[in-house]
Write a protein that holds these residues in place. Structure first.
Motif, PDB file in Angstrom:
ATOM      1  N   GLY A   1       0.796  -1.223   0.000  1.00 32.20           N
ATOM      2  CA  GLY A   1       0.000   0.000   0.000  1.00 32.20           C
ATOM      3  C   GLY A   1       0.827   1.270   0.000  1.00 32.20           C
ATOM      4  O   GLY A   1       0.448   2.258   0.635  1.00 32.20           O
ATOM      5  N   GLY A   2       1.967   1.264  -0.693  1.00 35.11           N
ATOM      6  CA  GLY A   2       2.703   2.503  -0.894  1.00 35.11           C
ATOM      7  C   GLY A   2       3.764   2.826   0.139  1.00 35.11           C
ATOM      8  O   GLY A   2       4.431   3.855   0.055  1.00 35.11           O
ATOM      9  N   ILE A   3       3.951   1.966   1.127  1.00 34.71           N
ATOM     10  CA  ILE A   3       4.945   2.247   2.178  1.00 34.71           C
ATOM     11  C   ILE A   3       6.362   1.947   1.698  1.00 34.71           C
ATOM     12  O   ILE A   3       7.293   2.685   1.965  1.00 34.71           O
ATOM     13  CB  ILE A   3       4.618   1.443   3.461  1.00 34.71           C
ATOM     14  CG1 ILE A   3       3.254   1.872   4.007  1.00 34.71           C
ATOM     15  CG2 ILE A   3       5.726   1.618   4.506  1.00 34.71           C
ATOM     16  CD1 ILE A   3       2.746   1.047   5.159  1.00 34.71           C
ATOM     17  N   THR A   4       6.497   0.835   0.935  1.00 39.99           N
ATOM     18  CA  THR A   4       7.837   0.429   0.511  1.00 39.99           C
ATOM     19  C   THR A   4       8.235   1.142  -0.773  1.00 39.99           C
ATOM     20  O   THR A   4       8.316   0.555  -1.847  1.00 39.99           O
ATOM     21  CB  THR A   4       7.906  -1.102   0.310  1.00 39.99           C
ATOM     22  OG1 THR A   4       6.934  -1.486  -0.678  1.00 39.99           O
ATOM     23  CG2 THR A   4       7.590  -1.830   1.593  1.00 39.99           C
ATOM     24  N   THR A   5       8.518   2.424  -0.622  1.00 41.12           N
ATOM     25  CA  THR A   5       9.001   3.227  -1.751  1.00 41.12           C
ATOM     26  C   THR A   5      10.353   2.698  -2.248  1.00 41.12           C
ATOM     27  O   THR A   5      11.047   1.972  -1.535  1.00 41.12           O
ATOM     28  CB  THR A   5       9.223   4.674  -1.309  1.00 41.12           C
ATOM     29  OG1 THR A   5      10.165   4.655  -0.216  1.00 41.12           O
ATOM     30  CG2 THR A   5       7.930   5.328  -0.818  1.00 41.12           C
ATOM     31  N   SER A   6      10.709   3.101  -3.443  1.00 43.97           N
ATOM     32  CA  SER A   6      12.021   2.712  -3.978  1.00 43.97           C
ATOM     33  C   SER A   6      13.135   3.266  -3.100  1.00 43.97           C
ATOM     34  O   SER A   6      14.189   2.639  -2.933  1.00 43.97           O
ATOM     35  CB  SER A   6      12.170   3.231  -5.409  1.00 43.97           C
ATOM     36  OG  SER A   6      11.133   2.726  -6.213  1.00 43.97           O
TER      37      SER A   6
ATOM     38  N   HIS B   1      12.363   8.087   7.526  1.00 43.49           N
ATOM     39  CA  HIS B   1      12.115   9.170   6.565  1.00 43.49           C
ATOM     40  C   HIS B   1      11.803   8.635   5.166  1.00 43.49           C
ATOM     41  O   HIS B   1      10.982   9.196   4.444  1.00 43.49           O
ATOM     42  CB  HIS B   1      13.343  10.083   6.451  1.00 43.49           C
ATOM     43  CG  HIS B   1      13.843  10.605   7.755  1.00 43.49           C
ATOM     44  ND1 HIS B   1      13.011  10.878   8.821  1.00 43.49           N
ATOM     45  CD2 HIS B   1      15.110  10.898   8.180  1.00 43.49           C
ATOM     46  CE1 HIS B   1      13.731  11.331   9.837  1.00 43.49           C
ATOM     47  NE2 HIS B   1      15.005  11.341   9.479  1.00 43.49           N
ATOM     48  N   GLU B   2      12.494   7.554   4.767  1.00 40.92           N
ATOM     49  CA  GLU B   2      12.376   7.059   3.386  1.00 40.92           C
ATOM     50  C   GLU B   2      11.070   6.321   3.113  1.00 40.92           C
ATOM     51  O   GLU B   2      10.758   6.030   1.955  1.00 40.92           O
ATOM     52  CB  GLU B   2      13.563   6.131   3.061  1.00 40.92           C
ATOM     53  CG  GLU B   2      14.933   6.811   3.042  1.00 40.92           C
ATOM     54  CD  GLU B   2      15.584   6.862   4.429  1.00 40.92           C
ATOM     55  OE1 GLU B   2      14.857   6.665   5.440  1.00 40.92           O
ATOM     56  OE2 GLU B   2      16.799   7.090   4.505  1.00 40.92           O
ATOM     57  N   SER B   3      10.331   5.965   4.177  1.00 42.12           N
ATOM     58  CA  SER B   3       9.109   5.179   3.952  1.00 42.12           C
ATOM     59  C   SER B   3       7.998   6.053   3.391  1.00 42.12           C
ATOM     60  O   SER B   3       7.927   7.249   3.668  1.00 42.12           O
ATOM     61  CB  SER B   3       8.663   4.502   5.251  1.00 42.12           C
ATOM     62  OG  SER B   3       7.384   4.945   5.666  1.00 42.12           O
ATOM     63  N   GLY B   4       7.110   5.430   2.619  1.00 44.64           N
ATOM     64  CA  GLY B   4       6.018   6.167   2.003  1.00 44.64           C
ATOM     65  C   GLY B   4       4.752   6.190   2.841  1.00 44.64           C
ATOM     66  O   GLY B   4       3.698   6.606   2.360  1.00 44.64           O
ATOM     67  N   ALA B   5       4.847   5.742   4.096  1.00 46.61           N
ATOM     68  CA  ALA B   5       3.659   5.765   4.950  1.00 46.61           C
ATOM     69  C   ALA B   5       3.172   7.204   5.100  1.00 46.61           C
ATOM     70  O   ALA B   5       3.976   8.141   5.156  1.00 46.61           O
ATOM     71  CB  ALA B   5       3.972   5.169   6.317  1.00 46.61           C
TER      72      ALA B   5
END
Lengths: 357, 357
Positions: A23-28, A249-253
């Motif tokens: 659901g978008g948390i694991t960004t590149s 910081h890097e997560s898309g949550a």
């Protein structure tokens, strides 16, 4: 210091896996940062279309030379009549009005289409030469596992009980994530009555480690070097951490989701089927409370997940924490606002200190 | 190797506490054997009359020179009308007929009498100069704690959440048992909604350790050196083990109870209020299953406990595992048939090996 089998199998430096949060948390950014810092980043691709998945894989490859993994949900058989779905839809109408969402005709992807999409996801992994794939909610049919192995792809399974772990090993997976009752998000259970299998890691890791020969990866409530060292003492060779990476910081949550975790106590999380029709652990909010006594009347996964999608999105869009899924494990008080390099450095330093003493 | 604070406070060699299992399990043989082998034996005196307690303390003193502890249940306020009690009694009638038990007029010890008995138990501890007392289901009033401290008695509290641990420290206890969701027998909870607080040890230990300054003792699912070493890594200074000692030769558990644990898998335990009116973990059997959907209609502890007493005894007397409380933690597959000296030797050897590496 570290047993070498798991890190050798995965081709990574430290046995720290970033959990596949869909659901978008694991960004590149997140995935590549974990891998670049010696762990294993993982894409939570459960809800992705094959082309979304392919695009993200290409994007990650541009960012890191290291290995990373992709997690897929194994499509489940589900039984839901038109009437059951409409009844489920009706239960959600007050929330749709709350966010002024138009009425719609709920359409759920039929099982056949879900299986077709799953095959297409598998084909993307093969085409893009992804080196590690992990599965949640069971394992695909033997022929898919064989195909993946022929391509030299390493396979990680998920187990919430000893029996599920033994099944995974029998099916030929290379390592198993042992998911304890502490874990945030969806239960990875697939064999048993869905109400069973809430086994804490203190019990689950040694009982699984005694029952299989492949490496065990502990998951659930692990947030720092203490949890990593403890998992190793219990018989695991590595850990998979979700919530700890979610607040990075890097997560898309969504920022609301990160803040909810950073401000929660260990008593604030609860198990619910309200969002997706499958048991999952998240921070208690109005939506969960409203459905507390209706859990057994909800349509099954993935039907309920489809039905609640627009409500969750609307809640997010309005920065309202009460109607979105705030997945979290049972250790929110250990969550920190860090970058992935900062977190990885802490994890490695603290766990090595504890294991050397 | 071991942090010295806990062992110094308790005056023992190894930070291994035998959990206070009430109902005849903690025989004088068991308690003295644990203490004689460097741990801390503990009498589960929750259901004992003051004179039974006094007799057992005298008996243990004859067997060992070492320190041992006594655990008391703090009497809870409970609300139960005559009608509620009779309704509860009626639900049990089929089981009374099954064992040909005569009908009787249920009489439950009123709260005032329970508090009187608790005071008498406290007086026995003081009279017999027991050096360590542990409490479950909360803490007694401040004046009793002060009295115990004036007598030089060391006090151990029980917590299932961070908040309960912080309360314990504030009240001046010397050490806290952190009871995880893995634990067998009764939940030690006292502050919160009884449905909350099922926190696994992987989450509970570090979050409690970060919130208090007194030593933390981990409890729940710990059966071997791996669990002890893991607990220490997580921030505990010691462990309290129940199920592992229950299957020892010296324990007074019914042979049927020991066999049930030795033959169970980790999936066989479940939470129930059926036996006592308070949540507890035991091996699933017919009685638990029958009451699965009636948990919220049962009289509270200790009323339900009194009402089921004869049924449990009759089931035991007939070697029938289906209607007795088969308390067990979530790690029955790690249970062994050993003597206490054999178990203690293994625990110490294995945990020291893991913590030295």
């Amino acid at each position: 210091l570290w047993k070498k089998e798991l890190t050798n199998i995965l081709g990574i430096q430290y046995p720290i896996l970033q959990a596949p949060m869909a659901g978008g948390i694991t960004t590149s950014e997140l995935v590549s940062a974990v891998s670049d810092n010696g762990g294993l980043g993982m894409v939570g691709a459960g809800y992705m279309t094959p082309s979304q998945l392919q695009n993200q894989i290409k994007d990650i490859k541009k960012r890191t030379q290291r290995k990373f993994a992709v997690n897929l949900f194994v499509p489940n058989e589900f039984y839901c009549t038109e009437k059951e779905m409409l009844d489920g839809y009706k239960l959600l109408e007050p929330y749709r009005s709350l966010f002024s969402l138009e009425t719609y005709n709920p359409e759920v992807m039929p099982g056949e289409k879900a299986r077709k999409m799953f095959h297409d996801q598998i084909n993307v992994l093969i085409e893009e030469r992804v080196s590690i794939v992990s599965f949640t909610f069971g394992l695909p049919p033997k022929e898919i596992l064989t195909l993946l192995k022929e391509q030299g792809i390493t396979i990680i399974g998920t187990a919430t009980t000893v029996q599920e772990a033994v099944f995974n090993e029998k099916m030929g997976v290379d390592a198993i994530v042992a998911q304890g009752s502490e874990a945030g998000g969806h239960r990875g259970s697939f064999q048993e009555n869905e109400d069973s299998g809430m086994i804490g890691l203190m019990s689950l890791i040694p009982q699984i480690a005694d029952s299989v020969t492949i490496p065990v990866i502990a998951a659930g409530g692990i947030m720092d070097g203490r949890g990593i060292a403890a998992s190793v003492c219990l018989g695991a060779e590595g850990v998979q951490m979700g919530t700890a990476f979610l607040t990075c910081h890097e997560s898309g949550a969504h920022p609301i989701h990160k803040e909810a975790i950073l401000n929660s106590s260990e008593e604030n999380t609860t198990m619910t089927k309200a969002f997706s029709g499958k048991w999952a652990r998240g921070i208690n909010n109005k939506f969960i409370k409203d459905f507390q006594d209706k859990q057994h009347f909800l349509p099954p996964f993935p039907v309920q997940n489809t039905l609640t999608k627009e409500i969750r999105s609307a809640s997010k869009a309005r920065n309202n924490p009460e109607y979105m899924s705030l997945w979290s494990g049972q250790s929110p008080q250990l969550a920190k606002k860090l970058s992935v390099p900062e977190l990885m450095e802490e994890l490695i330093r603290e766990s090595e200190k504890l294991l050397n003493k």
